[in-house]
Write a protein that holds these residues in place. Structure first.
Motif, mmCIF file in Angstrom:
data_model
loop_
_atom_site.group_PDB
_atom_site.id
_atom_site.type_symbol
_atom_site.label_atom_id
_atom_site.label_comp_id
_atom_site.label_asym_id
_atom_site.label_seq_id
_atom_site.Cartn_x
_atom_site.Cartn_y
_atom_site.Cartn_z
ATOM 1 N N LEU D 190 0.831 -1.206 0.000
ATOM 2 C CA LEU D 190 0.000 0.000 0.000
ATOM 3 C C LEU D 190 0.870 1.264 0.000
ATOM 4 N N GLY D 191 1.952 1.219 0.771
ATOM 5 C CA GLY D 191 2.792 2.403 0.901
ATOM 6 C C GLY D 191 3.427 2.816 -0.421
ATOM 7 N N SER D 192 3.699 1.841 -1.287
ATOM 8 C CA SER D 192 4.324 2.212 -2.564
ATOM 9 C C SER D 192 3.399 3.117 -3.374
ATOM 10 N N HIS D 193 2.109 2.795 -3.383
ATOM 11 C CA HIS D 193 1.148 3.673 -4.079
ATOM 12 C C HIS D 193 1.150 5.067 -3.449
ATOM 13 N N VAL D 194 1.165 5.093 -2.123
ATOM 14 C CA VAL D 194 1.064 6.380 -1.434
ATOM 15 C C VAL D 194 2.306 7.230 -1.730
ATOM 16 N N VAL D 195 3.492 6.615 -1.618
ATOM 17 C CA VAL D 195 4.714 7.383 -1.862
ATOM 18 C C VAL D 195 4.755 7.859 -3.316
ATOM 19 N N ASP D 196 4.339 7.000 -4.239
ATOM 20 C CA ASP D 196 4.336 7.440 -5.635
ATOM 21 C C ASP D 196 3.419 8.643 -5.835
ATOM 22 N N GLN D 197 2.262 8.623 -5.187
ATOM 23 C CA GLN D 197 1.352 9.756 -5.316
ATOM 24 C C GLN D 197 1.952 11.019 -4.699
ATOM 25 N N ILE D 198 2.592 10.874 -3.559
ATOM 26 C CA ILE D 198 3.209 12.048 -2.921
ATOM 27 C C ILE D 198 4.239 12.673 -3.868
ATOM 28 N N LEU D 199 5.071 11.818 -4.464
ATOM 29 C CA LEU D 199 6.085 12.318 -5.398
ATOM 30 C C LEU D 199 5.433 12.945 -6.629
ATOM 31 N N ALA D 200 4.442 12.264 -7.163
ATOM 32 C CA ALA D 200 3.842 12.729 -8.413
ATOM 33 C C ALA D 200 3.078 14.028 -8.215
ATOM 34 N N ILE D 201 2.336 14.117 -7.125
ATOM 35 C CA ILE D 201 1.491 15.302 -6.925
ATOM 36 C C ILE D 201 2.344 16.515 -6.560
ATOM 37 N N THR D 202 3.296 16.323 -5.666
ATOM 38 C CA THR D 202 4.097 17.479 -5.247
ATOM 39 C C THR D 202 5.139 17.849 -6.292
ATOM 40 N N GLY D 203 5.581 16.861 -7.084
ATOM 41 C CA GLY D 203 6.700 17.117 -7.978
ATOM 42 C C GLY D 203 8.002 17.324 -7.215
ATOM 43 N N GLN D 204 8.018 16.947 -5.942
ATOM 44 C CA GLN D 204 9.221 17.095 -5.112
ATOM 45 C C GLN D 204 9.878 15.722 -4.887
ATOM 46 N N ARG D 205 11.090 15.766 -4.343
ATOM 47 C CA ARG D 205 11.880 14.572 -4.068
ATOM 48 C C ARG D 205 11.984 14.389 -2.562
ATOM 49 N N ALA D 344 12.827 4.357 -13.118
ATOM 50 C CA ALA D 344 13.544 5.249 -12.195
ATOM 51 C C ALA D 344 12.595 5.840 -11.160
ATOM 52 N N ASP D 345 11.371 6.140 -11.596
ATOM 53 C CA ASP D 345 10.372 6.618 -10.630
ATOM 54 C C ASP D 345 10.078 5.528 -9.598
ATOM 55 N N GLY D 346 9.993 4.308 -10.070
ATOM 56 C CA GLY D 346 9.745 3.193 -9.154
ATOM 57 C C GLY D 346 10.901 3.008 -8.187
ATOM 58 N N LEU D 347 12.110 3.191 -8.702
ATOM 59 C CA LEU D 347 13.292 3.090 -7.848
ATOM 60 C C LEU D 347 13.261 4.154 -6.748
ATOM 61 N N ALA D 348 12.839 5.348 -7.104
ATOM 62 C CA ALA D 348 12.743 6.420 -6.104
ATOM 63 C C ALA D 348 11.772 6.030 -4.994
ATOM 64 N N VAL D 349 10.679 5.417 -5.366
ATOM 65 C CA VAL D 349 9.717 4.954 -4.358
ATOM 66 C C VAL D 349 10.353 3.886 -3.476
ATOM 67 N N GLN D 350 11.054 2.940 -4.102
ATOM 68 C CA GLN D 350 11.696 1.862 -3.318
ATOM 69 C C GLN D 350 12.697 2.436 -2.318
ATOM 70 N N ARG D 351 13.424 3.444 -2.754
ATOM 71 C CA ARG D 351 14.410 4.056 -1.844
ATOM 72 C C ARG D 351 13.737 4.646 -0.618
ATOM 73 N N LEU D 353 10.801 3.625 0.675
ATOM 74 C CA LEU D 353 10.320 2.516 1.505
ATOM 75 C C LEU D 353 11.485 1.877 2.258
ATOM 76 N N ASP D 354 12.616 1.762 1.584
ATOM 77 C CA ASP D 354 13.797 1.195 2.230
ATOM 78 C C ASP D 354 14.239 2.059 3.409
ATOM 79 N N ALA D 355 14.208 3.361 3.222
ATOM 80 C CA ALA D 355 14.594 4.254 4.321
ATOM 81 C C ALA D 355 13.617 4.155 5.483
ATOM 82 N N VAL D 356 12.355 3.960 5.177
ATOM 83 C CA VAL D 356 11.361 3.789 6.247
ATOM 84 C C VAL D 356 11.674 2.528 7.048
ATOM 85 N N GLU D 357 12.005 1.472 6.346
ATOM 86 C CA GLU D 357 12.339 0.233 7.062
ATOM 87 C C GLU D 357 13.600 0.408 7.907
ATOM 88 N N ARG D 358 14.602 1.074 7.363
ATOM 89 C CA ARG D 358 15.818 1.292 8.133
ATOM 90 C C ARG D 358 15.550 2.185 9.342
#
Lengths: 372, 372, 372, 372
Positions: D190-205, D344-351, D353-358
C-alpha cells in the motif's frame, strides 16, 4: 460448447458506443454466460460506421438495418437508435426471430409502446429494455433488501434525477427539445429511469399519478435561427402505488451544479435506503426503526453481480452497467426465461409518464392508471 | 442607559425552555441590543412553573397570563403555548401595548391568522413570529446570496422536512394527532417551516399550490383506548411562485432514520445552494453555471450574526437560533422597524398550507392563492 | 436546599466568555446539579471587566485575582487566563481551599504541571482541567463504545487537528508564536486536545513517543517590526500505547481550508469509530468486522448528556461543551469524587508533548515515557 | 496505417485480468493511440491459461515466458506476475528489445530495482511501471492543479491507505505475509502507491524519512499449521521533501471498515486538495486562502483523459485506470518519449520505503535519502 450468439448493434452514437463496450467485455467478466460474437455494427454513415466498427471491436460494419436483422449469423439485435425508430426496428427484429435489446425509452408514444409489448409477447425470441440502472449493484442490492423485508413495508419514495446541461441559455436547439421528435423532455429522458426504479425497488404498481411540467427557456438557437422549445425542462410527479406507498419524483435539466444526480430515498416501516448515482458504488442502508444510515460500499462478493468483478473496494464505473445488462440478457436467453425489464415493464413506465402529462394538462388533477 | 425591557414568557414546555434560554443569553451574546430583564415565566401548573422559573433564570413565576400581560414591568410578551391559544393571547398582549413574539405556527386556522395579522398591523408594539430557522446563519447566508444575485434567478426549490418520530406503531395518541387541536399534521408542523423558508429565500410569493396529504397509520392508542388519527403523517406540495420559480416540498413524520432533516436545495440560473438542518452550520454553495458545490462552514465573522459569536470553526447549536431571534426582535423594537417574520408573513404561510389542504381535498387540482 | 456555590472566573477574553456562558446556563440545563451563583468576574482592565461582567451575567467585577480567591463567598475558581499564569493561580486557589477549574493547557512547562498535579493531590478541593472536548457527546459516546468493547481491542488511532489561521503570511506576531510565552505552537495548542482524546478514548497510557515539529514561516510582523517565529506551525507524532495500540497525530495551523478540524479515527479488532469536530453532533460507528460505518446523530436521550437537552435531532453547539463541563465539575464536588480530566490527566498529556519535543530535537528517535 | 503492436501479458491472476481488460478496450476508448493486437497470454497452468486467454480476448495462450518475449509478433510485454519475478522478466524483455510495462511493485529489493532502472535506461524500448492510480482522472487533475500553482506551494501532504482484509484473525497465511516472498507488508503493498502519489502530486523529491512498522497478529494458520507473520500489518512514515514540504503517511491492512481507502490531502500556501479512492471520481478543491472545499466531479471533457470517455456525470470505475495507463504507454512508444512513471520513478519509491524500514530498525531515527 455451442456456437456463440452473433450480436448486431444498431446505432453508433453515445449509446452504440456504450453497448459495444458491453459486448466487447461481457465474455471476460461473465465467462459462464453464453458466448457471443460481435458480428456487425450498423450506422447511417458508411465511413463513420466503418471506423467505429473497427475501433469498437466489431467484425463488420453495415448501413442497412433490415439486412442486418435478416442475417443468419445474427441472433441478438441491440437497438441504440433514437427513440422514434425503436418500434419499427424492434418489431421487425422480433418477427425475424431475433432476441432484441432496446435502449430506453421503449418508444416515443404510448400506442407504439403497446404494440411493441404485444409483439414481444408473441415473439419466440427474448426481449429486454435497456434500463441499465437496474444493473447498478447498489440498486440491485436495494431491490433485494426491500424484497427481503429488510426495511419493512415501503411507505414513501423520494426520487429525483437532476442534470444541468440546459442551464446554459446558449445551449443550442436539438431534436431532444422538439416535441415531435422527442415526445417530451426531462420527463421522458430522466423520468423514465426514475419511474422504472420506483417500480423495480418497491415491487409495486402505480395506480394514479399527479404531475406538472415546466419549460423555463422557451426559445433556443437552431440551425436556422431561434426555435421554440416544445418540451419540458423540468417535471414533478407524485404517484400512488398499489401497496399503499406514495412516491414523489422531480426531474430537471436545468439543475445548476447537478451532473447526473439520480437520487432515490426509500422509507419503510422498518428501515430506509438512499442512493445517489454520482456515487454509484454506495448505498445508504438504515436497518430497524432505531437504526442509523450506514454507508455500504457495494463491492463485496456477496453483493449482486460483484463476484464477477474485482476484490472488495474496487469500484465500478457507469459503463459496467451495460456489461451486466448484456450478461442478464444472455442468461435469460440461455434459460428460456424472459429477462427483465421486459417491454411490458417499459410499457408500464410509459403509462405512468403519459398519466403525468395528462395530469399536467388537467391542472394537476389525479389521473388513475389502469392495467392497460 | 435606559431601563431594561421586561420580558414574560407564556408556556413552560419545550418551547418555553428554548425561549427562556434565549432571554438568558441574548444580552451576553449581543451586548449592543437593548437590555432585557427576565421578569416572569407563566405556566399552568403553579409548582412546576415555580421550579422552572427558578432553574431557567426568571425573577418570578405566574399562572394567570392575563395578569402577566397587564404588568407594567413587562414590555415583551413571548408566547410559547400550544397553537390554539396563540390568537387570544397575542391579540390581548398587542392590545395591551406590548411587543409580542409568537412561537410558530401563528394560529391553527386561517381566520385566526387573519385576525392576528390585522391586530398586529393596528398595534403600537412590535410583533414577530418565531420561525427560528430564519436565524440559522447558513439560511440567512442563503437569503443574502439569493438577494445579491449570486446564483442568478431562482428556478426551482426542492425542499423536505423529514422526521421519524411516528414510525413506531406504538407511539401514543397526542393532541398533535387530532385535527380539532392540531389543525393538521406534518403539513402544519413541518411544512410551515418549509414554506416560510421558500418564501424567505426566494423573496417570491406563492401564486398557486397543488398538494396531497397522507395518513399511513389510522389509529393509535390514546389514554382511553384506540383513537382515530385525524391528521396527515406526510404531505407533498408543489408551489408556483410569482417570480417564475417552482418549489416542491415533502414533509413526513414517518421517514425512518431522519431525525430533523430539513433540507433545501435552490437552483438558480447562475448557481445553486443546498442546506441540511442536521448540519446546521454548513451551506453548500455553487457559484456560476460551471461551478462546483463548495462546503461553506458558516462560522466566519463575515457571515450573518457570526461576529457576535466565537472564532471561525466553532459551530453553533440549534438553541442559538432563539438567541439571535430575540436579538432581532429587540433591535426591531429599538429601531422602530417591524421585525421579520411578521404576523403577515405567518399569514402568507398559512394561506399556502390552506391551499395545499384544499388541493388535496380536490384530488390534487391547482389552487390559486390571492393576496388575501 | 443548600446555599449555591459561589463561582469566580479569572480572565475575560475568549475563554472567559465561553466559561461565563457555562455558569450562566448550567443551572437551567442541569437543574439537578448543585446550584451556583455567578459572584465575580476578574480581569486586568477595570472598565472592560466591569462591562463584561455586566453583559455576561456576573454580580461583580474585580481586578485583583488574589482578593477574589480569598473571598468567602467564592467556592469555585475557574481560571481562564493565559497558560503561563495557570500554575500560580491554581496553586493559590487550591491552597485557599477552593474547587478549581483550569482551562487547558494545564501549564506551559512540565515542571509547573508536576507541581500543579501535586498541589491538586494534596488539596481538599476538587480540581479539573478544561479539556472541554471530553464533553462533546459524540466523543463521550466514543469512550463508552470503546470501554464497552463495542469495537473490540483498539489497534490504531489516527488523529489530526487542522486549522488555517496562520496560512496568511501577513498574520501578525502574537504571544502564541513566541516560545517564551507559549512554550510551543500547534503541538501544545492543538496537540494537547488530541493527546487527551487519544488517552481518554483508548483508556491506555502512552509508553513512548516519536515526533517532529516544523515551522514554515520563520518571521512575522510584530508591533516593533519583523520578529522570529520561535514555535512550530505544525507537528507530527506517533505514540506507543501500553495496551498495544499505536496512535498517530498531526496538527497544523497552516492547513488551508481547515477551520477547526479535529478528526479522530479509531480502529479496533471488531469495529471502528470516526469523529470530526466540524460536525460535532455526529459519530461514525462501524460495529463488527464486517460492519459498515453508520452516521449516528448523537442527539438521542440515550446518548451521553443528551437527556438534559432537546428532543432528538436538535443539534448542540461548541459552547454547550462548557456547560456540560461545569455540570460534571459540580457533580464531582457534590459526590466528593474527583472530576476528570484531573490535573494528573493534564500532566500525562504534558509528558507526551514533552517527549514529542525531545524526539524532534533528537532527529525523531523514540522517547520512552515513564510514569513520572 | 502501420501494423498493430503485438501485446503479451505475463500472469493470469487478478492483475493479469485487469491488464487484459486494458488491452481489450484501449483501442475503443482511445482510437487515436497506436493500434494493438492481443497476441498471447502467458501463465503457469496450461489449461487455466488457455481458458483465461479465450474469455479475456487473447489470440493465444502460452506457458513459457521466455518463448513469449522471443516472439517477433510481440512488441509490448506486460508483466503481471508476483513481484519477485519482475526483475528477471523485465530485464530479459528489455534486452530482447521489447517495450515493457511492469505491474507495481517494481521489485522486491532495492538492489533489484536499481538493476532494473539501469536496464531500462540502456534499453531501446519504452518502459513503464504500473502505478495505475496515476491515471485516476481526479489524481491527474490534482497533479495539474499543483503544477499550475493553483494551491500555491505545497506545505503538507497527509496520506493514508487503509484496508481491512487482515482484521479477521482467521485469515490464512499467504505469500504476502512472509518476508522472504513479499519483502514487507502493508508498507510495500500500500505504501508504494502512497509514496508514488506524494512524489507525483508534489513534484518534489524525498530527502529523508522516519518510520515505524507494526505487526499486530504474529501468527496465522498456514497450509501446514501455524506460521509466524514476518511482515508489517501497518506502517507509519513521515517524509521531508526537497521543496520544503512534509508528508505523512499511514498504511494498514487491519483498518476495520476501510475497504480501499487511499486518501490524500494536500495543503498549499494558497489552497488545498483532498482525494479518496473509494470515491474515485471526486476531488475536493479549495482555491485561495479563504476558499472552501468544492466537490469536483471529475467527469468533464476538460478534465484529464475525460474527453475520451462519456458525457459529464458518467463515472468511471477502478478498472478504467488500466485502460488509460495502456494508452499512455502506447502514446509514449509512438512519440519516442519515455512514459511515466518510469522504472527510475519506481526506484525512487523503493528508496523511500527502504529508508522507512531502516528508520524503523533504528527506533525511528531520521534516514537521509540520497540521489542513489
Amino acid at each position: 460448447m455451442s456456437a456463440p450468439l452473433g450480436v448486431a448493434v444498431l446505432g453508433t452514437a453515445f449509446m452504440g458506443r456504450a453497448h459495444s463496450s458491453a459486448w466487447r467485455n461481457v465474455g471476460a467478466v461473465f465467462p459462464d454466460a453464453p458466448a457471443t460474437a460481435m458480428r456487425v455494427l450498423c450506422g447511417s454513415d458508411p465511413a463513420r460506421t466503418a471506423a467505429a466498427a473497427r475501433s469498437l471491436g466489431w467484425q463488420e460494419a453495415a448501413t442497412d438495418w433490415r439486412e442486418v436483422i435478416a442475417r443468419d449469423d445474427v441472433q441478438v439485435v441491440d437497438i441504440c437508435t433514437p427513440g422514434h425508430l425503436h418500434a419499427e426496428m424492434a418489431t421487425a427484429a422480433l418477427e425475424a426471430g431475433k432476441h432484441v435489446l432496446v435502449e430506453k425509452p421503449l418508444a416515443t408514444s404510448l400506442a407504439e409502446a403497446e404494440r411493441m409489448a404485444e409483439a414481444a409477447a408473441r415473439a419466440p425470441g427474448a426481449s429486454m429494455l435497456g434500463f441499465n440502472y437496474r444493473r447498478v449493484p447498489a440498486l440491485a442490492l436495494a431491490r433485494e433488501l426491500v424484497r427481503d423485508g429488510r426495511i419493512g413495508q415501503v411507505r414513501t419514495v423520494r426520487a429525483a434525477y437532476l442534470q444541468d446541461w440546459l442551464v446554459d441559455p446558449e445551449a443550442p436547439m436539438t431534436w431532444r427539445l422538439r416535441a415531435e421528435t422527442a415526445g417530451n423532455g426531462a420527463l421522458g429522458d430522466l423520468g423514465s429511469h426514475v419511474v422504472d426504479q420506483i417500480l423495480a425497488i418497491t415491487g409495486q404498481r402505480v395506480t394514479a399519478a399527479r404531475g406538472t411540467l415546466r419549460t423555463f427557456q422557451h426559445e433556443r438557437q437552431g440551425p436556422a435561427g431561434p426555435e421554440p422549445v416544445t418540451v419540458d425542462d423540468a417535471a414533478w410527479a407524485q404517484l400512488d402505488l398499489d401497496g399503499g406507498a406514495v412516491a414523489s419524483l422531480e426531474v430537471s435539466r436545468v439543475a445548476t451544479g447537478s451532473k447526473n444526480a439520480l437520487t432515490i430515498e426509500v422509507h419503510g416501516t422498518d428501515g430506509a435506503i438512499a442512493f445517489d448515482l454520482e456515487r454509484l458504488n454506495e448505498l445508504r442502508v438504515t436497518e430497524g426503526r432505531d437504526g442509523w444510515p450506514a454507508r455500504v460500499l457495494v463491492t463485496e462478493p456477496t453483493h449482486p453481480y460483484l463476484d464477477a468483478w474485482w476484490p472488495p473496494g474496487h469500484v465500478l464505473g457507469w459503463d459496467s452497467t451495460f456489461i451486466m445488462q448484456a450478461a442478464d440478457l444472455l442468461r435469460g436467453i440461455e434459460a428460456g426465461r424472459a429477462p427483465t425489464p421486459s417491454f411490458a415493464d417499459g410499457l408500464a413506465v410509459q403509462r405512468v409518464l403519459d398519466a403525468v402529462e395528462r395530469s399536467d394538462a388537467a391542472d394537476g388533477a389525479r389521473m388513475p392508471i389502469g392495467d392497460r
